[in-house]
Design a protein around this motif. Structure first.
Motif, PDB file in Angstrom:
ATOM      1  N   ARG A  74       0.838  -1.197   0.000  1.00 54.26           N
ATOM      2  CA  ARG A  74       0.000   0.000   0.000  1.00 54.26           C
ATOM      3  C   ARG A  74       0.874   1.248   0.000  1.00 54.26           C
ATOM      4  NH1 ARG A  74      -4.292  -0.521   4.650  1.00 54.26           N
ATOM      5  NH2 ARG A  74      -2.762   0.936   5.415  1.00 54.26           N
ATOM      6  N   GLY A  75       1.655   1.464  -1.018  1.00 58.21           N
ATOM      7  CA  GLY A  75       2.546   2.602  -1.066  1.00 58.21           C
ATOM      8  C   GLY A  75       1.909   3.802  -1.718  1.00 58.21           C
ATOM      9  N   GLY A  76       2.535   4.961  -1.558  1.00 57.82           N
ATOM     10  CA  GLY A  76       2.087   6.155  -2.243  1.00 57.82           C
ATOM     11  C   GLY A  76       2.338   6.013  -3.726  1.00 57.82           C
ATOM     12  N   SER A  77       1.955   7.007  -4.507  1.00 60.85           N
ATOM     13  CA  SER A  77       2.079   6.875  -5.950  1.00 60.85           C
ATOM     14  C   SER A  77       3.533   6.725  -6.385  1.00 60.85           C
ATOM     15  CB  SER A  77       1.426   8.065  -6.644  1.00 60.85           C
ATOM     16  OG  SER A  77       2.074   9.267  -6.251  1.00 60.85           O
ATOM     17  N   LEU A  78       4.427   7.523  -5.826  1.00 60.55           N
ATOM     18  CA  LEU A  78       5.832   7.402  -6.201  1.00 60.55           C
ATOM     19  C   LEU A  78       6.414   6.094  -5.704  1.00 60.55           C
ATOM     20  CD1 LEU A  78       8.368   8.572  -7.465  1.00 60.55           C
ATOM     21  CD2 LEU A  78       8.836   9.727  -5.314  1.00 60.55           C
ATOM     22  N   ARG A  79       6.085   5.753  -4.462  1.00 59.34           N
ATOM     23  CA  ARG A  79       6.613   4.509  -3.901  1.00 59.34           C
ATOM     24  C   ARG A  79       6.085   3.301  -4.675  1.00 59.34           C
ATOM     25  NH1 ARG A  79       6.719   3.158   2.491  1.00 59.34           N
ATOM     26  NH2 ARG A  79       8.215   1.470   2.349  1.00 59.34           N
ATOM     27  N   GLY A  80       4.800   3.331  -5.026  1.00 58.78           N
ATOM     28  CA  GLY A  80       4.225   2.248  -5.817  1.00 58.78           C
ATOM     29  C   GLY A  80       4.860   2.150  -7.187  1.00 58.78           C
ATOM     30  N   PHE A  81       5.105   3.302  -7.794  1.00 56.60           N
ATOM     31  CA  PHE A  81       5.742   3.312  -9.109  1.00 56.60           C
ATOM     32  C   PHE A  81       7.151   2.753  -9.025  1.00 56.60           C
ATOM     33  CE2 PHE A  81       6.698   4.447 -13.321  1.00 56.60           C
ATOM     34  CZ  PHE A  81       7.960   5.029 -13.331  1.00 56.60           C
ATOM     35  N   LEU A  82       7.900   3.157  -8.000  1.00 61.67           N
ATOM     36  CA  LEU A  82       9.261   2.649  -7.863  1.00 61.67           C
ATOM     37  C   LEU A  82       9.262   1.153  -7.591  1.00 61.67           C
ATOM     38  CD1 LEU A  82      10.963   5.532  -5.849  1.00 61.67           C
ATOM     39  CD2 LEU A  82      11.228   4.959  -8.268  1.00 61.67           C
ATOM     40  N   THR A  83       8.306   0.677  -6.801  1.00 65.81           N
ATOM     41  CA  THR A  83       8.197  -0.754  -6.551  1.00 65.81           C
ATOM     42  C   THR A  83       7.912  -1.498  -7.851  1.00 65.81           C
ATOM     43  OG1 THR A  83       7.387  -0.341  -4.327  1.00 65.81           O
ATOM     44  CG2 THR A  83       6.978  -2.517  -5.234  1.00 65.81           C
ATOM     45  N   LEU A  84       6.983  -0.975  -8.620  1.00 65.79           N
ATOM     46  CA  LEU A  84       6.667  -1.576  -9.910  1.00 65.79           C
ATOM     47  C   LEU A  84       7.891  -1.580 -10.814  1.00 65.79           C
ATOM     48  CD1 LEU A  84       4.620  -2.684 -11.961  1.00 65.79           C
ATOM     49  CD2 LEU A  84       4.098  -0.324 -12.547  1.00 65.79           C
ATOM     50  N   LEU A  85       8.606  -0.483 -10.832  1.00 64.99           N
ATOM     51  CA  LEU A  85       9.801  -0.389 -11.661  1.00 64.99           C
ATOM     52  C   LEU A  85      10.845  -1.420 -11.244  1.00 64.99           C
ATOM     53  CD1 LEU A  85      11.185   1.186 -13.932  1.00 64.99           C
ATOM     54  CD2 LEU A  85      12.172   2.635 -12.175  1.00 64.99           C
TER      55      LEU A  85
END
Length: 100
Positions: A56-67
């Motif tokens: 459940r990360g923020g948008s940047l954190r979620g994007f970095l996780t996805l990356l």
């Protein structure tokens, strides 16, 4: 054997769908809490957001996780040119994030 870049794309799409579902659930919960507060006594109470952790990360954190997930899948792929391109992109992105 399926194309590694196709597999990476499929995994990235699944991760993006999961992130969107989590976000929608969080928004729904937040709205519900405000509605309940209005029903039971006027103004909603002030509250601090719950710190995000795990998936459940923020948008940047979620994007970095996805990356990172995509980069690991691509790195395991056997195409050295693709690995080099993704590694360079990830390093540049990490440098930008750290400088901000």
């Amino acid at each position: 054997m399926p194309d590694p870049s196709w597999m990476a794309q499929q995994q990235a799409q699944q991760a993006a769908q999961q992130a969107q579902q989590i976000h929608q659930n969080n928004v729904r919960h937040h709205r519900h809490m405000h509605d309940m507060a209005r029903i039971h006594g006027g103004t909603p109470q002030m509250h601090r957001p719950v710190p995000y952790s795990g998936s459940r990360g923020g948008s940047l954190r979620g994007f970095l996780t996805l990356l990172v997930i995509v980069a690991v899948v691509v790195y395991v792929a056997h195409d050295p040119e693709l690995r080099t391109t993704v590694t360079t992109f990830a390093r540049d992105l990490l440098a930008r994030v750290q400088s901000n």
